[in-house]
Design a protein around this motif. Structure first.
Motif, PDB file in Angstrom:
ATOM      1  N   ASN A  90      -7.764   0.578  14.384  1.00 54.97           N
ATOM      2  CA  ASN A  90      -7.862   0.510  15.835  1.00 54.97           C
ATOM      3  C   ASN A  90      -6.566  -0.072  16.364  1.00 54.97           C
ATOM      4  OD1 ASN A  90     -10.598   1.395  16.224  1.00 54.97           O
ATOM      5  ND2 ASN A  90     -11.230  -0.538  15.322  1.00 54.97           N
ATOM      6  N   TYR A 146      -4.766  -1.876  19.906  1.00 52.39           N
ATOM      7  CA  TYR A 146      -5.168  -2.614  21.094  1.00 52.39           C
ATOM      8  C   TYR A 146      -3.995  -2.815  22.041  1.00 52.39           C
ATOM      9  CZ  TYR A 146      -9.274  -3.782  18.337  1.00 52.39           C
ATOM     10  OH  TYR A 146     -10.420  -3.713  17.589  1.00 52.39           O
ATOM     11  N   LYS A 190      -9.042  -0.806  23.511  1.00 51.93           N
ATOM     12  CA  LYS A 190      -8.989  -0.325  22.129  1.00 51.93           C
ATOM     13  C   LYS A 190      -8.856   1.191  22.116  1.00 51.93           C
ATOM     14  CE  LYS A 190     -12.804  -0.265  19.522  1.00 51.93           C
ATOM     15  NZ  LYS A 190     -13.891  -0.710  18.618  1.00 51.93           N
ATOM     16  N   SER A 204      -8.026   4.690  19.173  1.00 50.10           N
ATOM     17  CA  SER A 204      -7.919   5.099  17.769  1.00 50.10           C
ATOM     18  C   SER A 204      -6.517   5.575  17.416  1.00 50.10           C
ATOM     19  CB  SER A 204      -8.930   6.195  17.461  1.00 50.10           C
ATOM     20  OG  SER A 204      -8.702   7.307  18.297  1.00 50.10           O
ATOM     21  N   GLU A 246      -5.995  -6.961  13.385  1.00 45.13           N
ATOM     22  CA  GLU A 246      -7.306  -7.315  13.930  1.00 45.13           C
ATOM     23  C   GLU A 246      -7.728  -8.643  13.331  1.00 45.13           C
ATOM     24  OE1 GLU A 246     -10.318  -4.086  14.951  1.00 45.13           O
ATOM     25  OE2 GLU A 246      -9.232  -3.214  13.250  1.00 45.13           O
TER      26      GLU A 246
END
Length: 83
Positions: A3, A5, A12, A14, A43
């Motif tokens: 993911n 960000y 978020k 992809s 993350e």
């Protein structure tokens, strides 16, 4: 699958290309005056502000609040996630 960000608002996505193609509601220049900025850290369970150390479970929650130690002055900027 990873993911990606936004550093400013925590949105978020992809893929990097889909993230950076859209406007950011918390962009430093003002709402929707710039594109999402890629957060280059990994993350984490908790994100810490690079200015004051405040922590939050999400980038979105962290960057939604004013930072007392922001370089622009107390209350003149939002928390920013540390890498």
């Amino acid at each position: 699958m990873s993911n990606f960000y936004c550093e400013c608002c925590g949105t978020k996505s992809s893929s990097i290309s889909s993230l950076t193609a859209n406007s950011c509601s918390r962009h430093p220049l003002g709402p929707n005056k710039g594109k999402h900025k890629l957060y280059e850290g990994s993350e984490k369970a908790k994100y810490n502000c690079k200015y004051c150390g405040t922590s939050s479970a999400s980038i979105s929650t962290l960057t939604g609040n004013s930072c007392s130690r922001h370089p622009n002055g107390n209350g003149k900027g939002k928390h920013a996630p540390a890498l």
